[in-house]
Design an enzyme around this catalytic site. Structure first.
Site, PDB file in Angstrom:
ATOM      1  CB  VAL A  11      -0.963  -0.007   1.207  1.00 21.54           C
ATOM      2  CG1 VAL A  11      -1.628   1.340   1.399  1.00 21.54           C
ATOM      3  CG2 VAL A  11      -2.016  -1.079   1.007  1.00 21.54           C
ATOM      4  CD  GLU A 154      -5.643   2.566  -1.390  1.00 23.06           C
ATOM      5  OE1 GLU A 154      -5.364   3.747  -1.158  1.00 23.06           O
ATOM      6  OE2 GLU A 154      -6.265   2.217  -2.417  1.00 23.06           O
ATOM      7  CG  LEU A 156      -4.241  -0.687  -3.128  1.00 26.13           C
ATOM      8  CD1 LEU A 156      -3.670  -2.085  -3.185  1.00 26.13           C
ATOM      9  CD2 LEU A 156      -3.137   0.328  -3.286  1.00 26.13           C
ATOM     10  CD  GLU A 158      -1.466  -7.672  -2.404  1.00 22.31           C
ATOM     11  OE1 GLU A 158      -1.048  -8.758  -2.831  1.00 22.31           O
ATOM     12  OE2 GLU A 158      -1.378  -7.330  -1.212  1.00 22.31           O
ATOM     13  CG  ASN A 215     -11.393  -5.878   2.416  1.00 23.76           C
ATOM     14  OD1 ASN A 215     -11.669  -5.483   1.289  1.00 23.76           O
ATOM     15  ND2 ASN A 215     -10.185  -5.755   2.923  1.00 23.76           N
ATOM     16  CB  ALA A 259     -17.515 -21.361  -7.847  1.00 29.53           C
ATOM     17  N   GLY A 260     -14.582 -21.265  -6.579  1.00 28.82           N
ATOM     18  CA  GLY A 260     -13.186 -21.698  -6.663  1.00 28.82           C
ATOM     19  C   GLY A 260     -12.720 -22.320  -5.364  1.00 28.82           C
ATOM     20  CB  CYS A 267      -6.922  -7.496   2.387  1.00 24.45           C
ATOM     21  SG  CYS A 267      -5.597  -6.298   2.144  1.00 24.45           S
ATOM     22  NE  ARG A 335       1.156 -10.034   2.345  1.00 26.65           N
ATOM     23  CZ  ARG A 335       1.202  -8.708   2.526  1.00 26.65           C
ATOM     24  NH1 ARG A 335       1.428  -8.214   3.722  1.00 26.65           N
ATOM     25  NH2 ARG A 335       1.006  -7.899   1.507  1.00 26.65           N
TER      26      ARG A 335
HETATM   27  N1  LIG Z   1      -2.003  -5.237   0.528  1.00 29.37           N
HETATM   28  C1  LIG Z   1      -3.180  -4.763   0.150  1.00 29.37           C
HETATM   29  O1  LIG Z   1      -3.697  -5.086  -0.921  1.00 29.37           O
HETATM   30  C2  LIG Z   1      -3.935  -3.799   1.037  1.00 29.37           C
HETATM   31  C3  LIG Z   1      -5.056  -3.143   0.488  1.00 29.37           C
HETATM   32  C4  LIG Z   1      -5.735  -2.242   1.287  1.00 29.37           C
HETATM   33  C5  LIG Z   1      -5.326  -2.008   2.605  1.00 29.37           C
HETATM   34  N2  LIG Z   1      -4.245  -2.687   3.115  1.00 29.37           N
HETATM   35  C6  LIG Z   1      -3.831  -2.386   4.481  1.00 29.37           C
HETATM   36  O2  LIG Z   1      -2.710  -1.509   4.423  1.00 29.37           O
HETATM   37  C7  LIG Z   1      -1.808  -1.771   5.520  1.00 29.37           C
HETATM   38  C8  LIG Z   1      -0.433  -2.090   4.978  1.00 29.37           C
HETATM   39  O3  LIG Z   1      -0.514  -3.279   4.221  1.00 29.37           O
HETATM   40  P1  LIG Z   1       0.631  -3.752   3.233  1.00 29.37           P
HETATM   41  O4  LIG Z   1       0.096  -4.930   2.495  1.00 29.37           O
HETATM   42  O5  LIG Z   1       1.133  -2.572   2.472  1.00 29.37           O
HETATM   43  O6  LIG Z   1       1.744  -4.212   4.284  1.00 29.37           O
HETATM   44  P2  LIG Z   1       3.256  -4.636   3.977  1.00 29.37           P
HETATM   45  O7  LIG Z   1       3.607  -5.616   5.021  1.00 29.37           O
HETATM   46  O8  LIG Z   1       3.413  -4.977   2.528  1.00 29.37           O
HETATM   47  O9  LIG Z   1       4.084  -3.282   4.223  1.00 29.37           O
HETATM   48  C9  LIG Z   1       4.273  -2.677   5.460  1.00 29.37           C
HETATM   49  C10 LIG Z   1       5.602  -1.947   5.457  1.00 29.37           C
HETATM   50  O10 LIG Z   1       5.736  -1.226   6.680  1.00 29.37           O
HETATM   51  C11 LIG Z   1       7.103  -1.295   7.081  1.00 29.37           C
HETATM   52  N3  LIG Z   1       7.227  -0.978   8.492  1.00 29.37           N
HETATM   53  C12 LIG Z   1       6.986  -1.755   9.573  1.00 29.37           C
HETATM   54  N4  LIG Z   1       7.228  -1.061  10.696  1.00 29.37           N
HETATM   55  C13 LIG Z   1       7.629   0.170  10.336  1.00 29.37           C
HETATM   56  C14 LIG Z   1       8.011   1.339  11.042  1.00 29.37           C
HETATM   57  N5  LIG Z   1       8.039   1.373  12.362  1.00 29.37           N
HETATM   58  N6  LIG Z   1       8.359   2.429  10.331  1.00 29.37           N
HETATM   59  C15 LIG Z   1       8.348   2.430   8.974  1.00 29.37           C
HETATM   60  N7  LIG Z   1       7.991   1.339   8.259  1.00 29.37           N
HETATM   61  C16 LIG Z   1       7.638   0.243   8.922  1.00 29.37           C
HETATM   62  C17 LIG Z   1       7.509  -2.709   6.711  1.00 29.37           C
HETATM   63  O11 LIG Z   1       8.919  -2.836   6.644  1.00 29.37           O
HETATM   64  C18 LIG Z   1       6.822  -2.863   5.354  1.00 29.37           C
HETATM   65  O12 LIG Z   1       7.656  -2.442   4.299  1.00 29.37           O
HETATM   66  C19 LIG Z   1      -2.454  -2.911   6.312  1.00 29.37           C
HETATM   67  O13 LIG Z   1      -3.224  -2.375   7.335  1.00 29.37           O
HETATM   68  C20 LIG Z   1      -3.356  -3.579   5.288  1.00 29.37           C
HETATM   69  O14 LIG Z   1      -4.427  -4.244   5.869  1.00 29.37           O
HETATM   70  C21 LIG Z   1      -3.533  -3.562   2.345  1.00 29.37           C
END
Ligand SMILES: NC(=O)c1ccc[n+]([C@@H]2O[C@H](COP(=O)([O-])OP(=O)(O)OC[C@H]3O[C@@H](n4cnc5c(N)ncnc54)[C@H](O)[C@@H]3O)[C@@H](O)[C@H]2O)c1
Length: 449
Positions: A11, A154, A156, A158, A215, A259-260, A267, A335
């Site tokens: 994100v 957010e 978005l 993936e 979600n 279906a799948g 998420c 994941r």
């Molecule tokens: N992945 C998705 O499709 C998606 C979509 C919508 C919302 N979200 C939400 O967004 C959030 C982030 O998800 P993500 O998939 O990007 O996670 P991610 O694990 O890919 O990225 C998180 C990042 O934060 C960094 N981090 C950890 N501690 C830190 C700190 N103290 N200071 C600075 N950086 C630090 C990590 O090193 C990592 O690079 C979550 O709450 C998730 O639920 C994710």
């Protein structure tokens, strides 16, 4: 605008790159030094269509920077986005330690700034209702400096992250600060065709709930269709036809009805679980969510049962080719991918697995190591295999050459967990083809115009 993005994962990186793309000055912060080193060189650490090109372009234009110095980024920015992980804690509730830990740090930093402007801390992580209040309290405990905390979940997907960010269906902003509302409107308007209709302002709690509700609802549609598919198999109906039949109802719509083998990813599983936990904490029994999770877990095993039943439980020593490991196409994210449980079950039964995925093999190799044979080409994975199992609907698998596949497999046997092939064609070509909820061919005939 001057923007800091804290957390440069799926994100955060997409957010930072896409804000820079519209001319904003962006500093992305992370604690992962290896990731930062790659990003500074313009190397994209994740696979996401178009992200690498935009990353390079915006670094070259001097609009996008990467650092491990939170204080520097906060001092330089008006808007500070939190894109930190919120993984499930032991009880299934979202672990807020990253978000709250960084918030406290931000409070301390704001307190050190001379003559600070008002800073807006924007929570983009998916967080339980009430988190904005907690963040605000933590920062206020550290400083008298002016700030606002707002919720901006957010949405978005993936695999389509850049596209979704650049052209969002809607932008949800939860805040009661008029100043923050104006900043967010100006920031997001260039991404919207109809900003007044698409940028939705509400209170923080409703914004936080909107993300979980979205979600959970989508996960519910998937589990619902999987149950319909399982019943179709018993009743000799075809879930593809049912999908068209119900999806053409405008009240229902045609998306998220496939279906799948169930949902995965970073998420849906954690967000459904977290909302269920929130409900439980409130003494509310959210029955549908519990069923959504149970159905999803069972669906992976249901798929394994199909394979077991075909081989009459004699799977030890058999070779199965597995196509697809990522939780969905166009990502390297594994994941909570169904592949994790399915591979584990196959290996436990003594199956030899040969696999191919266009992007996710390194991640799976880190978990399963040499217990699986990783093939650089999908066809190579089929060599001398007793059957093929399809777990992710990558385009390259959908367009594969069935004759070549038949020549490489020991027998023409496919278990398709994603319904990627035409059932009539597979039956006409004498494949033993088992998919989800499609026992028999049902021609969908429409009257001629
Ligand atoms: N992945 C998705 O499709 C998606 C979509 C919508 C919302 N979200 C939400 O967004 C959030 C982030 O998800 P993500 O998939 O990007 O996670 P991610 O694990 O890919 O990225 C998180 C990042 O934060 C960094 N981090 C950890 N501690 C830190 C700190 N103290 N200071 C600075 N950086 C630090 C990590 O090193 C990592 O690079 C979550 O709450 C998730 O639920 C994710």
């Amino acid at each position: 605008m001057r923007i800091a993005v804290i957390g440069t994962g799926y994100v955060g990186l997409v957010t930072g790159v896409c804000f820079a793309e519209k001319g904003n000055q962006v500093i992305c912060v992370d604690i992962d030094q290896a990731k930062l080193a790659r990003l500074r060189k313009g190397e994209c650490p994740i696979y996401e269509p178009d992200l690498d090109t935009l990353l390079e372009k915006n670094i070259a234009a001097g609009r996008l920077h990467f650092t491990d110095q939170l204080a520097e980024a906060v001092a330089a920015s008006t808007l500070i986005f939190l894109a930190l992980p919120t993984p499930p804690g032991g009880d299934g509730a979202a672990d807020l330690s990253f978000v709250l830990g960084v918030s406290k740090e931000i409070g301390k930093i704001l307190n050190q700034l001379d003559n600070p402007e008002m800073k807006v801390i924007v929570d983009k992580s998916t967080v339980p209702v009430g988190t904005a209040d907690k963040v605000r309290a933590l920062i206020a405990a550290e400083t008298q400096a002016p700030f606002a905390v707002i919720s901006n979940p957010e949405f978005l997907r993936e695999g389509f992250a850049v596209e979704d960010f650049m052209k969002p269906d809607r932008v949800v902003v939860g805040t009661d600060s008029a100043q923050a509302r104006k900043l967010m409107y100006d920031l997001y308007a260039p991404y919207c065709q109809n900003p007044q209709g698409q940028i939705l302002f509400m209170d923080e709690r409703s914004a936080e709930m909107t993300k979980y509700a979205a979600n959970s609802y989508l996960a519910m549609r998937i589990s619902f269709m999987n149950e319909i598919a399982n019943l179709c198999e018993k009743l000799d109906a075809n879930v593809d036809a049912v999908k068209v039949g119900i999806g053409s109802d405008t009240r229902i719509g045609s998306k998220f009805l496939n279906a799948g083998i169930g949902y995965g990813g970073s998420c849906f599983p954690k967000d459904v679980q977290a909302l269920a936990q929130t409900a439980q904490e409130q003494g509310y029994d959210f029955k549908i969510l519990k069923s959504v999770m149970q159905v999803n877990a069972a669906q992976r095993l249901f798929f394994v049962e199909k394979i077991k039943s075909y081989f009459q439980n004699q799977l030890a020593g058999k070779t199965i080719a597995v196509w697809g490991l990522a939780f969905k196409p166009n990502t390297d994210d594994i994941r909570e991918a169904p592949a994790l449980d399915i591979l584990k079950a196959l290996l436990e039964m003594g199956v030899k697995v040969r696999t191919h995925d266009p992007e996710a093999m390194p991640a799976i190799e880190r978990i399963f190591g040499k217990s699986i044979v990783f093939c650089q080409d999908p066809y190579q994975a089929l060599e001398n295999a007793d059957a093929l199992a399809i777990l992710t609907e990558w385009k390259v698998f959908q367009e594969a050459d069935l004759n070549r596949m038949a020549s490489l497999l020991k027998a023409k046997v496919i278990f398709d967990g994603r319904n990627i092939y035409d059932l009539a064609q597979m039956q006409a070509q004498d494949w033993h083809y088992e998919s989800m909820g499609r026992q028999k061919v049902v021609p969908l005939l429409r009257p001629q115009a």
